[in-house]
Design a protein around this motif. Structure first.
Motif, PDB file in Angstrom:
ATOM      1  N   LYS A 116      -7.493   0.851   3.680  1.00  0.00           N
ATOM      2  CA  LYS A 116      -7.240  -0.400   2.954  1.00  0.00           C
ATOM      3  C   LYS A 116      -6.187  -0.211   1.873  1.00  0.00           C
ATOM      4  CE  LYS A 116     -11.762  -2.495   3.783  1.00  0.00           C
ATOM      5  NZ  LYS A 116     -13.035  -2.990   3.189  1.00  0.00           N
ATOM      6  N   THR A 117      -5.952   1.051   1.486  1.00  0.00           N
ATOM      7  CA  THR A 117      -4.936   1.331   0.460  1.00  0.00           C
ATOM      8  C   THR A 117      -3.614   1.778   1.067  1.00  0.00           C
ATOM      9  OG1 THR A 117      -5.545   3.678   0.238  1.00  0.00           O
ATOM     10  CG2 THR A 117      -6.797   2.074  -1.068  1.00  0.00           C
ATOM     11  N   VAL A 118      -3.566   1.854   2.407  1.00  0.00           N
ATOM     12  CA  VAL A 118      -2.380   2.371   3.102  1.00  0.00           C
ATOM     13  C   VAL A 118      -1.592   1.222   3.708  1.00  0.00           C
ATOM     14  CG1 VAL A 118      -1.614   3.777   5.056  1.00  0.00           C
ATOM     15  CG2 VAL A 118      -3.483   4.574   3.602  1.00  0.00           C
ATOM     16  N   SER A 119      -0.269   1.314   3.687  1.00  0.00           N
ATOM     17  CA  SER A 119       0.552   0.298   4.340  1.00  0.00           C
ATOM     18  C   SER A 119       0.385   0.417   5.849  1.00  0.00           C
ATOM     19  CB  SER A 119       2.029   0.451   3.961  1.00  0.00           C
ATOM     20  OG  SER A 119       2.594   1.585   4.571  1.00  0.00           O
TER      21      SER A 119
ATOM     22  N   GLY B  47       0.820  -1.211   0.000  1.00  0.00           N
ATOM     23  CA  GLY B  47       0.000   0.000   0.000  1.00  0.00           C
ATOM     24  C   GLY B  47       0.848   1.252   0.000  1.00  0.00           C
ATOM     25  N   ILE B  48       0.174   2.370  -0.072  1.00  0.00           N
ATOM     26  CA  ILE B  48       0.884   3.647  -0.129  1.00  0.00           C
ATOM     27  C   ILE B  48       1.303   4.072   1.277  1.00  0.00           C
ATOM     28  CG2 ILE B  48      -0.413   4.348  -2.171  1.00  0.00           C
ATOM     29  CD1 ILE B  48      -2.096   6.153  -0.341  1.00  0.00           C
ATOM     30  N   ASP B  49       2.320   4.919   1.338  1.00  0.00           N
ATOM     31  CA  ASP B  49       2.723   5.482   2.627  1.00  0.00           C
ATOM     32  C   ASP B  49       1.770   6.619   2.983  1.00  0.00           C
ATOM     33  OD1 ASP B  49       4.793   3.747   2.933  1.00  0.00           O
ATOM     34  OD2 ASP B  49       6.327   5.108   2.167  1.00  0.00           O
ATOM     35  N   LEU B  50       1.268   6.571   4.202  1.00  0.00           N
ATOM     36  CA  LEU B  50       0.332   7.598   4.655  1.00  0.00           C
ATOM     37  C   LEU B  50       1.102   8.880   4.964  1.00  0.00           C
ATOM     38  CD1 LEU B  50      -2.655   8.164   5.516  1.00  0.00           C
ATOM     39  CD2 LEU B  50      -1.928   7.562   7.841  1.00  0.00           C
ATOM     40  N   PRO B  51       0.736   9.986   4.328  1.00  0.00           N
ATOM     41  CA  PRO B  51       1.407  11.262   4.654  1.00  0.00           C
ATOM     42  C   PRO B  51       1.116  11.643   6.108  1.00  0.00           C
ATOM     43  CG  PRO B  51       0.131  11.416   2.609  1.00  0.00           C
ATOM     44  CD  PRO B  51      -0.266  10.140   3.268  1.00  0.00           C
ATOM     45  N   GLU B  52       1.814  12.636   6.601  1.00  0.00           N
ATOM     46  CA  GLU B  52       1.579  13.088   7.971  1.00  0.00           C
ATOM     47  C   GLU B  52       0.116  13.495   8.133  1.00  0.00           C
ATOM     48  OE1 GLU B  52       3.210  16.332  11.264  1.00  0.00           O
ATOM     49  OE2 GLU B  52       3.994  16.324   9.207  1.00  0.00           O
ATOM     50  N   ILE B  53      -0.501  12.968   9.160  1.00  0.00           N
ATOM     51  CA  ILE B  53      -1.927  13.217   9.386  1.00  0.00           C
ATOM     52  C   ILE B  53      -2.132  14.683   9.758  1.00  0.00           C
ATOM     53  CG2 ILE B  53      -3.937  12.578  10.763  1.00  0.00           C
ATOM     54  CD1 ILE B  53      -2.612   9.840  11.208  1.00  0.00           C
TER      55      ILE B  53
END
Length: 673
Positions: free
Chosen positions: A498-501, A423-429
C-alpha cells in the motif's frame, strides 16, 4: 452471454445544474487551442462586421438610386458616417454607372467572402448561433453522409467542418475549423481512452467494452457542437448586436420600438422553448444509451461467435441485435420529435417578431418617415438582431443533445483512476512475498477473500489450488496490486504494497492471464511487449522454453507474422504459449501464471514445467492450476476454498492428510481417468 446491465449503459438523469457545468467544462478545453480559436473568432467577427456594416447600404443604393433613380445626396445624407466616403463619389452619376460600381463591389465580396449573406448575418435564426449546417451556395464545408442515428450523426460531427463564409476567407476559415474540430475531438477521445485503461480492475469489470467504445467514439464528439454553439456563434452574436444597435440608433433613431421587438423575440423564444429543454436532453440520453447497448451487443456477439455457432444461436443473436438496432433508431426518432417540437415553438416566436416588424415598418414607409430603400436596410438589421436574440434564447436548449453526450464522457473521466505513481519505488526484490490476515470485499459488498496468510520466497514455485470460484485469481491479482486488500497486509521484502507505487511493483511482476491477451501486431512485438529492448535471440529463447518456437518458425513470416491476420488460425494452446513466452521474457522477479497449461498437450506441459523450475532459480513463480502434472512439483501448495486458505504445505505433506481437501481433490482427478 450475460445480458447488458442497465447500470453500464444508462447514466443518471442530467439536471440543469449538471448541464451548465458540462457546458462550462467544455469551454476549458479551448485553452489547448488558443491560437486556432483566436484565428477562428477573428475571421468570423471580421466577416460579420464587414457584411453588417456595408452590405445593407449596397441594397439601399440599388433600390433608391438605381431602381427609383433618386439622386445621391452630395453630403451622403441618410448614410452613416463610415459609409459616406464611399457614397459621395456616386453623386451625379447615372443609374447605370452606379449599378456597374455595385456589381463590381459584389464581385469583390464574392471573391473575398463568397455568397453567404444569410447565415453570416443571422438570417437563419437558430442556425446563426447553434451551428446548424443548412448548406448554401458559396459556403465552405465538408460533411460525411448522414445516417439517421446518433452514432453516425456524431461521427459526422467529429470529421466535418464548415465556414459561414465562402471565397478566400471562407477557405481559410474552413481549414482552421476542420483542424480545430478534429483536434478537439482527438484530445477528448485520447483522454477518455487513456483514462479508461487507467481505471482500477474492480471498476473496469463493471463496465461493458461496447459501452466504453461508444463513449470514446461517439459521445466525445458533442464537444465540437458545444464549441460551435458557444464560441463560433455565440460570441460573434454579441458583436452583431452591438453593430446592429449602433447603426439603427444612429441612422434610424425613430425605430427604437423595432429594437424592443427584436429583444422580445429572444425572450418569447426562451419561454416557449425552455419547457422542452429537459425533454430533449433526456431523449438524447436515451438515444445514446440505446446506441451504446447496441454496440455492446455487437461486441458480445463477436467475442462469443464460436459459442453462437456451435450452440446454434445465430437466430437468437440476429434477434438480439435486431431488437437493439431497432431500439437505437426508435430512441433517436424520439429525440428528433422532441427537437422538432422545440423548433416549432421557437419558430412561432421568431415569426411573431417578423409580423410585428412588418406592421411597424410599413407604417413608417407609408407616412414617409423612411424611404423604400430604408425599408430593406432596416429589415436587414432587424432580421439580424431578432435572429441573434432568438439564438440567445434557444442556444441552451439547442445544445442539449451535445451536452448529454459529453456528460457521459465526463462521467467516466471523473471516475477515480488507479494511482500507479504514488508511493515509494520498490527496490529490487530479494526475498519474497507475505500476505498477513488478508481480506478483500468488492464495492458491491461481495466478499472474495478472508483471513488469507501466505508466504512465498524467491526460488520457489508456489501453487494456488482450489475449486472454481474459490478466489484464486482474486488472490493472484493482489500480487501486482491489480486489486487492493480491504483488510490485512500484502508485503514484499517487508514493505507493505500500500506504500509502494504500482508502477515500480509491476516492473518486477509478470502476469500471464488465464484468458490470453494478444495484440494485433507481430508475434515478435507481442512476446517482447514487456521488454522492448529484447533481441530476436532472446525472444526465440523464451519461445523455445514455452514450446512456441516450432510453430512460430513454421508460419509464413515467422516471428514477424502479424497476429491480426492469422490469430484466428492459431489454436488456443498456441496463443497461450506466446503469452507464456512474453511473461518469461519480461525482466521480473515474480512470475504469476493463471492456468498456464490448461490448453497445452502433455509433452509441452512437461517441457514448460521443467522450464518453470529453471525460471524459479531467479524468480518467485506463482501458479494457479488444476492439473496435477503442473502442481505436483511445486515447493508449496495453498488450497483455497470460499476465499480462505484451508490447507497449505508441500504436495507430499498434503497427501498425508487422510481427510484433506487437497488429497480429495487429487483423488477425484485420478479416479476420473
Amino acid at each position: 452471454m450475460s445480458p447488458v446491465s442497465e447500470s453500464t449503459t444508462f447514466d443518471p438523469r442530467l439536471t440543469h445544474g449538471e448541464a451548465w457545468k458540462t457546458l462550462f467544462r467544455v469551454t476549458t478545453y479551448l485553452r489547448y487551442f488558443k491560437a486556432r480559436v483566436a484565428a477562428k473568432v477573428v475571421l468570423v467577427n471580421a466577416e460579420i462586421a464587414f457584411r453588417i456594416m456595408l452590405l445593407p447600404w449596397v441594397l439601399k443604393i440599388i433600390v433608391d438610386h438605381v431602381i427609383l433613380n433618386q439622386p445621391v445626396p452630395a453630403d451622403a445624407a441618410g448614410f452613416p458616417g463610415y459609409v459616406a466616403p464611399l457614397v459621395i463619389p456616386l453623386h451625379n452619376m447615372p443609374a447605370t454607372q452606379i449599378m456597374a460600381w455595385m456589381l463590381l463591389a459584389g464581385v469583390v465580396i464574392v471573391i473575398l467572402f463568397g455568397m453567404t449573406p444569410n447565415r453570416a448575418t443571422g438570417v437563419t435564426a437558430a442556425g446563426a448561433l447553434t451551428g446548424v449546417r443548412e448548406g448554401s451556395a458559396g459556403e465552405a464545408g465538408a460533411d460525411l453522409a448522414n445516417g439517421e442515428d446518433t452514432a453516425t450523426q456524431t461521427e459526422n460531427s467529429a470529421n466535418g467542418a464548415s465556414s459561414n463564409m465562402g471565397g478566400i476567407f471562407g477557405m481559410l476559415d474552413f481549414l482552421i475549423n476542420l483542424r480545430l474540430s478534429q483536434s478537439m475531438n482527438h484530445l477528448l477521445r485520447t483522454q477518455l481512452a487513456d483514462h479508461i485503461t487507467s481505471l482500477p480492475m474492480s471498476t473496469l469489470e463493471e463496465h461493458r467494452i461496447g459501452d466504453n467504445a461508444y463513449r470514446v467514439l461517439y459521445d466525445s464528439t458533442g464537444a465540437n457542437g458545444i464549441f460551435e454553439g458557444l464560441v463560433v456563434h455565440l460570441l460573434p452574436g454579441i458583436l452583431m448586436i452591438a453593430i446592429t444597435m449602433g447603426v439603427l440608433r444612429t441612422s434610424f433613431g425613430d425605430a427604437s420600438e423595432l429594437i424592443l421587438v427584436a429583444f422580445l423575440v429572444g425572450v418569447f423564444a426562451y419561454f416557449l422553448v425552455a419547457p422542452l429543454t429537459g425533454v430533449v436532453r433526456r431523449r438524447s440520453q436515451a438515444s445514446r444509451a440505446a446506441g451504446s447497448k447496441m454496440t455492446t451487443n455487437i461486441e458480445e456477439g463477436m467475442s462469443n461467435v464460436l459459442a453462437v455457432q456451435t450452440l446454434g444461436g445465430n437466430e437468437q443473436e440476429r434477434e438480439r441485435f435486431s431488437n437493439a438496432s431497432s431500439d437505437s433508431f426508435k430512441q433517436y426518432r424520439s429525440q428528433v420529435i422532441a427537437q422538432l417540437a422545440m423548433g416549432m415553438m421557437g419558430n412561432l416566436a421568431f415569426l411573431s417578431g417578423q409580423v410585428a416588424f412588418f406592421v411597424i415598418m410599413a407604417g413608417y414607409v407609408i407616412n414617409g418617415t423612411f424611404t423604400a430603400g430604408d425599408y430593406f436596410v432596416v429589415n436587414y438589421y432587424f432580421f439580424v438582431l431578432s435572429a441573434v436574440c432568438f439564438g440567445f434564447g434557444t442556444v441552451y436548449s439547442e445544445l442539449q443533445p451535445d451536452v448529454a453526450g459529453v456528460a457521459r464522457v465526463f462521467r467516466i473521466l471523473d471516475m477515480k483512476p488507479e494511482v500507479t505513481g504514488d508511493g515509494i519505488d520498490l527496490p529490487e526484490i530479494r526475498h519474497g512475498l507475505v500476505m498477513s490476515d488478508v481480506g478483500l470485499t468488492y464495492p458491491d459488498g461481495r466478499r472474495a477473500l478472508k483471513n488469507v496468510n501466505l508466504e512465498a520466497r524467491l526460488g520457489e514455485i508456489i501453487a494456488i489450488v482450489g475449486p472454481a470460484g474459490a478466489g484464486k485469481t482474486t488472490l493472484a491479482y493482489l500480487v501486482p496490486a491489480l486489486l487492493q486488500a480491504s483488510e490485512g497486509s500484502v508485503s514484499i521484502d517487508g514493505v507493505d504494497l500500500k506504500t509502494v507505487s504500482a508502477r515500480s511493483l509491476r516492473e518486477q511482476v509478470s502476469y500471464v492471464f488465464q484468458e490470453t491477451q494478444l495484440f494485433s501486431d507481430s508475434i515478435l512485438e507481442n512476446i517482447r511487449y514487456g521488454n522492448s529492448d529484447a533481441s530476436l535471440a532472446d525472444v526465440e529463447a523464451v519461445a523455445r522454453t514455452a514450446g512456441a518456437h516450432d510453430f512460430i518458425a513454421a508460419l509464413p513470416d515467422g516471428y514477424h507474422t502479424n497476429l491480426g491476420t492469422v490469430t484466428s488460425k492459431l489454436s488456443v494452446g498456441q496463443k497461450q504459449r506466446i503469452a507464456i513466452a512474453r511473461g518469461l521474457l519480461k525482466k521480473s522477479r515474480i512470475l504469476v501464471l493463471d492456468e498456464p497449461t490448461s490448453a497445452l498437450d502433455p509433452e509441452t506441459e512437461e517441457y514448460l514445467v521443467d522450464a518453470l523450475h529453471d525460471a524459479a532459480k531467479e524468480k518467485l513463480v506463482i501458479v494457479i492450476a488444476h492439473r496435477l502434472s503442473t502442481i505436483s512439483h511445486a515447493d508449496r501448495i495453498y488450497f483455497l476454498d470460499g476465499g480462505e486458505i484451508i490447507e497449505s504445505g508441500t504436495p507430499q505433506e498434503l497427501m498425508k492428510m487422510p481427510q484433506g481437501r487437497f488429497r480429495h481433490f487429487v483423488e477425484l482427478q485420478t479416479s476420473s481417468r
